[in-house]
Design a protein around this motif. Sequence first.
Motif, PDB file in Angstrom:
ATOM      1  N   VAL A  94     -20.774  71.790 -33.663  1.00 52.05           N
ATOM      2  CA  VAL A  94     -21.870  70.930 -34.114  1.00 52.05           C
ATOM      3  C   VAL A  94     -21.941  69.688 -33.226  1.00 52.05           C
ATOM      4  O   VAL A  94     -20.941  68.974 -33.080  1.00 52.05           O
ATOM      5  CB  VAL A  94     -21.684  70.527 -35.592  1.00 52.05           C
ATOM      6  N   CYS A  95     -23.101  69.444 -32.628  1.00 46.60           N
ATOM      7  CA  CYS A  95     -23.367  68.289 -31.773  1.00 46.60           C
ATOM      8  C   CYS A  95     -22.325  68.220 -30.648  1.00 46.60           C
ATOM      9  O   CYS A  95     -22.372  69.016 -29.734  1.00 46.60           O
ATOM     10  CB  CYS A  95     -23.452  67.012 -32.597  1.00 46.60           C
ATOM     11  N   ARG A  96     -21.380  67.307 -30.708  1.00 51.28           N
ATOM     12  CA  ARG A  96     -20.324  67.277 -29.683  1.00 51.28           C
ATOM     13  C   ARG A  96     -19.659  68.646 -29.582  1.00 51.28           C
ATOM     14  O   ARG A  96     -19.336  69.111 -28.499  1.00 51.28           O
ATOM     15  CB  ARG A  96     -19.274  66.220 -30.030  1.00 51.28           C
ATOM     16  N   GLY A  97     -19.473  69.293 -30.735  1.00 48.50           N
ATOM     17  CA  GLY A  97     -18.840  70.609 -30.753  1.00 48.50           C
ATOM     18  C   GLY A  97     -19.607  71.626 -29.925  1.00 48.50           C
ATOM     19  O   GLY A  97     -19.017  72.454 -29.228  1.00 48.50           O
ATOM     20  N   MET A  98     -20.941  71.580 -29.982  1.00 47.22           N
ATOM     21  CA  MET A  98     -21.737  72.470 -29.138  1.00 47.22           C
ATOM     22  C   MET A  98     -21.594  72.072 -27.676  1.00 47.22           C
ATOM     23  O   MET A  98     -21.534  72.930 -26.802  1.00 47.22           O
ATOM     24  CB  MET A  98     -23.202  72.441 -29.552  1.00 47.22           C
ATOM     25  N   GLN A  99     -21.518  70.769 -27.413  1.00 42.64           N
ATOM     26  CA  GLN A  99     -21.318  70.322 -26.036  1.00 42.64           C
ATOM     27  C   GLN A  99     -19.977  70.818 -25.499  1.00 42.64           C
ATOM     28  O   GLN A  99     -19.865  71.172 -24.321  1.00 42.64           O
ATOM     29  CB  GLN A  99     -21.412  68.797 -25.967  1.00 42.64           C
ATOM     30  N   VAL A 100     -18.957  70.853 -26.342  1.00 41.98           N
ATOM     31  CA  VAL A 100     -17.658  71.397 -25.930  1.00 41.98           C
ATOM     32  C   VAL A 100     -17.820  72.857 -25.527  1.00 41.98           C
ATOM     33  O   VAL A 100     -17.306  73.283 -24.492  1.00 41.98           O
ATOM     34  CB  VAL A 100     -16.613  71.258 -27.061  1.00 41.98           C
ATOM     35  N   LEU A 101     -18.551  73.626 -26.342  1.00 47.52           N
ATOM     36  CA  LEU A 101     -18.763  75.037 -26.027  1.00 47.52           C
ATOM     37  C   LEU A 101     -19.501  75.183 -24.696  1.00 47.52           C
ATOM     38  O   LEU A 101     -19.115  75.994 -23.842  1.00 47.52           O
ATOM     39  CB  LEU A 101     -19.552  75.723 -27.144  1.00 47.52           C
ATOM     40  N   GLN A 102     -20.562  74.402 -24.520  1.00 49.35           N
ATOM     41  CA  GLN A 102     -21.316  74.483 -23.276  1.00 49.35           C
ATOM     42  C   GLN A 102     -20.441  74.107 -22.076  1.00 49.35           C
ATOM     43  O   GLN A 102     -20.426  74.812 -21.056  1.00 49.35           O
ATOM     44  CB  GLN A 102     -22.548  73.578 -23.354  1.00 49.35           C
ATOM     45  N   HIS A 103     -19.724  73.006 -22.187  1.00 48.16           N
ATOM     46  CA  HIS A 103     -18.858  72.561 -21.094  1.00 48.16           C
ATOM     47  C   HIS A 103     -17.784  73.608 -20.801  1.00 48.16           C
ATOM     48  O   HIS A 103     -17.444  73.862 -19.636  1.00 48.16           O
ATOM     49  CB  HIS A 103     -18.223  71.217 -21.452  1.00 48.16           C
ATOM     50  N   HIS A 104     -17.268  74.226 -21.852  1.00 45.59           N
ATOM     51  CA  HIS A 104     -16.227  75.245 -21.705  1.00 45.59           C
ATOM     52  C   HIS A 104     -16.705  76.400 -20.826  1.00 45.59           C
ATOM     53  O   HIS A 104     -15.918  76.985 -20.080  1.00 45.59           O
ATOM     54  CB  HIS A 104     -15.808  75.762 -23.082  1.00 45.59           C
TER      55      HIS A 104
END
Length: 196
Positions: A94-104
């Motif tokens: 969620v939010c930052r969490g999705m950014q973590v997935l994208q960055h990963h």
Amino acid sequence: MTTWVGVTQRVVAGEDVLDQAWTRFLRHCGLMPLPLPNDADTAQRIVTELPVAGVLLTGGNDLGVCGGDAPERDATEHALVDLALCRHTPVIGVCRGMQVLQHHFGVPLHRVEGHVSPSVTLTVDGKPRPANSFHNWAATTTVAPLRTWVSGSGDVVKAVRHETAPLVGVMWHPERMTPFAAEDEELFRRVFQEES
């Protein structure tokens, strides 16, 4: 039977912190939160050794690549994503969490304007729905194995799904909706109760 979900926490002044709204939302979905510490080894052991149905990567704290100052959280969440992919453990970011997935997965993040509002309308699966938006960083593209599920203004990617793994990311905050959105409840139940 209780369905436990491991929940990551933001870092505030050296302390791990979980927004109380997450407990209310998860309980409303029939899920029980299990807060995970920002220590990669300990968080991985909890997810491996306890009957956790999945992992929720919450919002808060910019990623280090976006100027954030919580490297311990970055390391923990990336380690949890690695573990989840190896074990086919469900993940919602969620939010930052999705950014973590994208960055990963190597998706570049950019600073964006105009994406902070308590009320927006998104089109999800061809239907309009209320949501919110509280982010200054986002992606305007995605890469396999992630697929764009929802887009917002300025071609900002608002939700992604993994092509084969039970992994989903959304840029809105389900826990901040009043009342909670039925679409979000259904998503969380499906990912954490049916996929696990």
